[in-house]
Structure formats: structure tokens, C-alpha cells
Scaffold this motif. Structure first.
Motif, PDB file in Angstrom:
ATOM      1  N   UNK A  11       0.826  -1.208   0.000  1.00  0.00           N
ATOM      2  CA  UNK A  11       0.000   0.000   0.000  1.00  0.00           C
ATOM      3  C   UNK A  11       0.857   1.254   0.000  1.00  0.00           C
ATOM      4  N   UNK A  12       1.955   1.264   0.725  1.00  0.00           N
ATOM      5  CA  UNK A  12       2.858   2.420   0.691  1.00  0.00           C
ATOM      6  C   UNK A  12       3.362   2.663  -0.726  1.00  0.00           C
ATOM      7  N   UNK A  13       3.730   1.590  -1.411  1.00  0.00           N
ATOM      8  CA  UNK A  13       4.181   1.714  -2.808  1.00  0.00           C
ATOM      9  C   UNK A  13       3.086   2.325  -3.680  1.00  0.00           C
ATOM     10  N   UNK A  14       1.870   1.837  -3.525  1.00  0.00           N
ATOM     11  CA  UNK A  14       0.750   2.348  -4.328  1.00  0.00           C
ATOM     12  C   UNK A  14       0.494   3.819  -4.025  1.00  0.00           C
ATOM     13  N   UNK A  15       0.412   4.170  -2.755  1.00  0.00           N
ATOM     14  CA  UNK A  15       0.159   5.564  -2.387  1.00  0.00           C
ATOM     15  C   UNK A  15       1.245   6.483  -2.914  1.00  0.00           C
ATOM     16  N   UNK A  16       2.499   6.093  -2.763  1.00  0.00           N
ATOM     17  CA  UNK A  16       3.594   6.935  -3.236  1.00  0.00           C
ATOM     18  C   UNK A  16       3.569   7.092  -4.748  1.00  0.00           C
ATOM     19  N   UNK A  17       3.325   6.013  -5.464  1.00  0.00           N
ATOM     20  CA  UNK A  17       3.301   6.071  -6.930  1.00  0.00           C
ATOM     21  C   UNK A  17       2.151   6.942  -7.428  1.00  0.00           C
ATOM     22  N   UNK A  18       0.964   6.732  -6.875  1.00  0.00           N
ATOM     23  CA  UNK A  18      -0.202   7.504  -7.306  1.00  0.00           C
ATOM     24  C   UNK A  18      -0.044   8.975  -6.923  1.00  0.00           C
ATOM     25  N   UNK A  19       0.454   9.240  -5.734  1.00  0.00           N
ATOM     26  CA  UNK A  19       0.688  10.625  -5.308  1.00  0.00           C
ATOM     27  C   UNK A  19       1.661  11.324  -6.262  1.00  0.00           C
ATOM     28  N   UNK A  20       2.724  10.649  -6.626  1.00  0.00           N
ATOM     29  CA  UNK A  20       3.706  11.253  -7.527  1.00  0.00           C
ATOM     30  C   UNK A  20       3.102  11.587  -8.890  1.00  0.00           C
ATOM     31  N   UNK A  21       2.210  10.757  -9.360  1.00  0.00           N
ATOM     32  CA  UNK A  21       1.573  10.996 -10.667  1.00  0.00           C
ATOM     33  C   UNK A  21       0.569  12.134 -10.584  1.00  0.00           C
ATOM     34  N   UNK A  22      -0.223  12.185  -9.512  1.00  0.00           N
ATOM     35  CA  UNK A  22      -1.308  13.165  -9.425  1.00  0.00           C
ATOM     36  C   UNK A  22      -0.893  14.517  -8.848  1.00  0.00           C
ATOM     37  N   UNK A  23       0.155  14.565  -8.053  1.00  0.00           N
ATOM     38  CA  UNK A  23       0.495  15.806  -7.352  1.00  0.00           C
ATOM     39  C   UNK A  23       0.789  16.996  -8.263  1.00  0.00           C
ATOM     40  N   UNK A  24       1.268  16.816  -9.496  1.00  0.00           N
ATOM     41  CA  UNK A  24       1.445  18.002 -10.344  1.00  0.00           C
ATOM     42  C   UNK A  24       0.124  18.663 -10.781  1.00  0.00           C
ATOM     43  N   UNK A  25      -0.991  17.941 -10.679  1.00  0.00           N
ATOM     44  CA  UNK A  25      -2.252  18.507 -11.175  1.00  0.00           C
ATOM     45  C   UNK A  25      -3.300  18.732 -10.092  1.00  0.00           C
ATOM     46  N   UNK A  26      -3.152  18.106  -8.921  1.00  0.00           N
ATOM     47  CA  UNK A  26      -4.068  18.332  -7.806  1.00  0.00           C
ATOM     48  C   UNK A  26      -3.311  18.204  -6.493  1.00  0.00           C
ATOM     49  N   UNK A  27      -3.892  18.775  -5.445  1.00  0.00           N
ATOM     50  CA  UNK A  27      -3.304  18.689  -4.113  1.00  0.00           C
ATOM     51  C   UNK A  27      -3.626  17.316  -3.539  1.00  0.00           C
ATOM     52  N   UNK A  28      -2.635  16.451  -3.459  1.00  0.00           N
ATOM     53  CA  UNK A  28      -2.818  15.084  -2.991  1.00  0.00           C
ATOM     54  C   UNK A  28      -2.241  14.970  -1.585  1.00  0.00           C
ATOM     55  N   UNK A  29      -3.066  14.500  -0.666  1.00  0.00           N
ATOM     56  CA  UNK A  29      -2.621  14.326   0.717  1.00  0.00           C
ATOM     57  C   UNK A  29      -2.711  12.864   1.111  1.00  0.00           C
ATOM     58  N   UNK A  30      -1.659  12.406   1.719  1.00  0.00           N
ATOM     59  CA  UNK A  30      -1.626  11.017   2.179  1.00  0.00           C
ATOM     60  C   UNK A  30      -2.612  10.857   3.336  1.00  0.00           C
ATOM     61  N   UNK A  31      -3.422   9.809   3.295  1.00  0.00           N
ATOM     62  CA  UNK A  31      -4.348   9.571   4.410  1.00  0.00           C
ATOM     63  C   UNK A  31      -3.606   9.054   5.639  1.00  0.00           C
ATOM     64  N   UNK A  32      -4.195   9.288   6.798  1.00  0.00           N
ATOM     65  CA  UNK A  32      -3.606   8.769   8.031  1.00  0.00           C
ATOM     66  C   UNK A  32      -3.726   7.255   8.097  1.00  0.00           C
ATOM     67  N   UNK A  33      -4.781   6.734   7.483  1.00  0.00           N
ATOM     68  CA  UNK A  33      -5.021   5.288   7.483  1.00  0.00           C
ATOM     69  C   UNK A  33      -5.920   4.951   6.299  1.00  0.00           C
ATOM     70  N   UNK A  34      -6.061   3.679   6.000  1.00  0.00           N
ATOM     71  CA  UNK A  34      -6.961   3.251   4.941  1.00  0.00           C
ATOM     72  C   UNK A  34      -6.250   2.984   3.632  1.00  0.00           C
ATOM     73  N   UNK A  35      -7.038   2.670   2.633  1.00  0.00           N
ATOM     74  CA  UNK A  35      -6.480   2.395   1.313  1.00  0.00           C
ATOM     75  C   UNK A  35      -7.184   3.205   0.241  1.00  0.00           C
ATOM     76  N   UNK A  36      -7.556   4.439   0.601  1.00  0.00           N
ATOM     77  CA  UNK A  36      -8.209   5.364  -0.323  1.00  0.00           C
ATOM     78  C   UNK A  36      -7.515   6.711  -0.297  1.00  0.00           C
ATOM     79  N   UNK A  37      -7.524   7.376  -1.438  1.00  0.00           N
ATOM     80  CA  UNK A  37      -7.288   8.813  -1.474  1.00  0.00           C
ATOM     81  C   UNK A  37      -8.663   9.455  -1.463  1.00  0.00           C
ATOM     82  N   UNK A  38      -8.857  10.443  -0.646  1.00  0.00           N
ATOM     83  CA  UNK A  38     -10.084  11.231  -0.599  1.00  0.00           C
ATOM     84  C   UNK A  38      -9.710  12.542  -1.281  1.00  0.00           C
ATOM     85  N   UNK A  39     -10.155  12.697  -2.524  1.00  0.00           N
ATOM     86  CA  UNK A  39      -9.627  13.738  -3.380  1.00  0.00           C
ATOM     87  C   UNK A  39     -10.654  14.785  -3.765  1.00  0.00           C
TER      88      UNK A  39
END
Length: 105
Positions: A11-39
Motif C-alpha cells: 500500500x505504501x508503494x501504491x500511495x507513493x506512486x499515485x501521489x507522484x503521478x497526481x500531485x502536479x495537477x491536484x493537491x494530494x494528501x496522504x491519508x492517516x489510514x486506509x487504502x483510499x485517497x479522498x480527493x
């Protein structure tokens, strides 16, 4: 247990990869817990989810479907839930498609 450690690592790998892809176009914040981005979405959550599916074949859940209106406000409105339950490569592909969709909004 070992399977828990492996799952957390994946899950850390997924969150980091997705955050890196999306962060140039939207404000992406890592969740404290869970397996979702709330965007937050650049358009209404339902229009965003519908357009993303229609044009890029990626499914996200409109936030307004996950909460109730209270005093005239729906706290999930203009947000989507992006689940990272698919394998890493699928999450990366979906994030790339989401980014392309956001860039055209």
C-alpha cells in the motif's frame, strides 16, 4: 505477522506512486489510514466520476454518495474516493488516466 508487513509495504508503494503521478495537477494528501485517497475534484464529484469513466474507463466513487446532506451541505460533495486495492501497475495506469482527465477539465 509477515502478511501484514507485506500488505503495508504494498500500500505504501501504491500511495507513493499515485501521489507522484497526481500531485502536479491536484493537491494530494496522504491519508492517516486506509487504502483510499479522498480527493477534491475540479468539477462536481458526480460529473468527475461520470466523465472519468466515460472517457478513461476508470471508476471512482463520488463523495456525495458516501455522506448525507446536513443543514444544506453534503461534506462529500466535490470529492471522490480513489481506492488503491488493485495491483500496483493497475493503480499507476489508473492514476495516469486520472491525471489526463484532470488536465482536460
Amino acid at each position: 505477522e509477515q502478511h501484514v508487513k507485506i500488505n503495508r509495504h504494498e500500500y505504501r508503494e501504491k500511495f507513493n506512486a499515485v501521489r507522484d503521478i497526481l500531485s502536479p495537477v491536484i493537491d494530494v494528501r496522504m491519508p492517516d489510514a486506509g487504502f483510499y485517497f479522498w480527493q477534491k475534484t475540479p468539477v462536481s464529484d458526480q460529473d468527475f466520476a461520470r466523465g472519468l469513466y466515460d472517457q478513461y474507463h476508470v471508476t471512482v466513487l463520488p463523495g456525495s454518495f458516501l455522506s448525507r446532506e446536513t443543514e444544506g451541505l453534503n461534506p462529500g460533495e466535490n470529492h471522490v474516493r480513489i481506492a488503491l486495492v488493485a495491483p500496483l501497475d493497475d493503480c499507476i495506469e489508473a492514476a495516469s488516466r486520472i491525471r489526463s482527465f484532470i488536465e482536460q477539465c
